[in-house]
Design a protein around this motif. Structure first.
Motif, PDB file in Angstrom:
ATOM      1  N   GLU A   1       0.788  -1.226   0.065  1.00 58.00           N
ATOM      2  CA  GLU A   1      -0.090  -0.048  -0.086  1.00 58.00           C
ATOM      3  C   GLU A   1       0.821   1.156   0.006  1.00 58.00           C
ATOM      4  O   GLU A   1       0.633   2.188  -0.707  1.00 58.00           O
TER       5      GLU A   1
ATOM      6  N   LYS B   1       2.055   1.725  -3.346  1.00 57.78           N
ATOM      7  CA  LYS B   1       1.162   2.357  -4.302  1.00 57.78           C
ATOM      8  C   LYS B   1       1.059   4.059  -4.018  1.00 57.78           C
ATOM      9  O   LYS B   1       0.858   4.495  -5.067  1.00 57.78           O
ATOM     10  N   GLN B   2       1.066   4.127  -2.742  1.00 54.88           N
ATOM     11  CA  GLN B   2       0.729   5.660  -2.588  1.00 54.88           C
ATOM     12  C   GLN B   2       1.841   6.508  -3.091  1.00 54.88           C
ATOM     13  O   GLN B   2       1.619   7.716  -3.674  1.00 54.88           O
TER      14      GLN B   2
ATOM     15  N   GLU C   1       3.784   5.841  -5.624  1.00 49.84           N
ATOM     16  CA  GLU C   1       3.320   5.897  -6.953  1.00 49.84           C
ATOM     17  C   GLU C   1       2.392   6.988  -7.385  1.00 49.84           C
ATOM     18  O   GLU C   1       2.695   7.728  -8.317  1.00 49.84           O
ATOM     19  N   ARG C   2       1.505   7.003  -6.761  1.00 46.34           N
ATOM     20  CA  ARG C   2       0.348   7.903  -6.871  1.00 46.34           C
ATOM     21  C   ARG C   2       0.803   9.327  -6.656  1.00 46.34           C
ATOM     22  O   ARG C   2       0.583  10.217  -7.273  1.00 46.34           O
ATOM     23  N   ASN C   3       1.716   9.454  -5.549  1.00 41.02           N
ATOM     24  CA  ASN C   3       2.379  10.964  -5.280  1.00 41.02           C
ATOM     25  C   ASN C   3       3.311  11.298  -6.486  1.00 41.02           C
ATOM     26  O   ASN C   3       3.196  12.377  -6.609  1.00 41.02           O
TER      27      ASN C   3
ATOM     28  N   ASN D   1       2.917  10.491  -9.635  1.00 41.94           N
ATOM     29  CA  ASN D   1       2.098  10.895 -10.682  1.00 41.94           C
ATOM     30  C   ASN D   1       1.256  12.066 -10.682  1.00 41.94           C
ATOM     31  O   ASN D   1       0.966  12.554 -11.732  1.00 41.94           O
ATOM     32  N   ASN D   2       1.246  12.650  -9.572  1.00 34.47           N
ATOM     33  CA  ASN D   2       0.412  13.654  -9.297  1.00 34.47           C
ATOM     34  C   ASN D   2       1.341  15.064  -9.506  1.00 34.47           C
ATOM     35  O   ASN D   2       2.331  15.331  -9.151  1.00 34.47           O
TER      36      ASN D   2
END
Length: 245
Positions: free
Chosen positions: A234, A237-238, A240-242, A244-245
């Motif tokens: 998790e 994943k977080q 990776e999301r950070n 991409n933002n």
């Protein structure tokens, strides 16, 4: 730990000196007592590692769980060309007398001190028994070790014999098989950590408090290992999301 000692002592009719036995031997005896009294097969509900969501029922034959020692393990640690120490494994009495519930970073010096059996010098011509030294003298000795020497001592604990078992988890949906090694232990490293993990298991994996309290300690360790893997995934994943933002 005291309760475990009492149970194993009673079930072996007092014929074994449980307090002086290495913890991994006591764990092995306790596991076999559990197998004979409750059942030799334990059923676990695990999360499939490949999709992180499918629950898989896995049967573990407790008779197959054995003590395993890593290659290269030794109780002799050479600190210099002339001097070194001989280690001894933590016992039930070592933990109980020192108030230690588990080996962790905060009590590592106390654990090391308690597990030094002998100090030798001049390539073994002079040998000093640790039991003849004061606790302060032993702590002073351990504290003056350099980083390389301390790592060598740490390696003794890292490679020491342990109850370990490999479990195969087959996802019924994807048919993917995953293998996991689990360390089987009988104690928790701290009361605070125990409650934190209990809450996490309730929140993330929906295990009720009653279900957790009815688990054998080693069974709980398996679920904790799965929880840690879940949290690690998790976090990735977080991250990776950070990015991409």
């Amino acid at each position: 730990i005291t309760a475990i000692k009492q149970i194993v002592t009673a079930c072996t009719f007092g014929k074994l000196k449980i307090g002086r036995m290495p913890m991994f031997d006591v764990e092995y005896l306790f596991l076999n007592i559990r197998a004979k009294s409750v059942g030799e097969v334990s059923t676990l509900n695990l999360i499939a590692p490949d999709d992180k969501e499918t629950q898989v029922e896995v049967e573990v034959d407790l008779n197959e769980i054995q003590i395993q020692e890593e290659e290269g393990h030794t109780n002799k640690i050479e600190l210099t060309d002339e001097m070194g120490i001989y280690m001894q494994y933590p016992t039930v009495d070592t933990f109980g007398d020192s108030g230690i519930t588990d080996i962790n970073a905060s009590n590592m010096l106390d654990v090391i001190t308690a597990c030094i059996a002998q100090i030798y010098d001049k390539k073994g011509e002079e040998v000093f028994e640790a039991k003849d030294q004061t606790k302060k003298e032993m702590l002073d000795f351990v504290e003056q070790l350099n980083s390389k020497q301390f790592q060598d001592v740490q390696s003794f604990f890292d490679t020491a014999p342990k109850l370990k078992h490999e479990i195969t988890i087959k996802n019924p949906k994807t048919k993917v098989e995953s293998k996991r090694f689990f360390r089987i232990a009988l104690s928790h490293n701290s009361l605070e950590n125990y409650y934190n993990v209990t809450f996490s298991l309730m929140q993330h994996h929906k295990y009720s408090l009653t279900e957790q309290e009815n688990m054998m300690p080693w069974e709980r360790e398996i679920y904790v290992d799965m929880l840690l893997n879940h949290i690690e995934e998790e976090n990735k994943k977080q991250e990776e999301r950070n990015r991409n933002n």
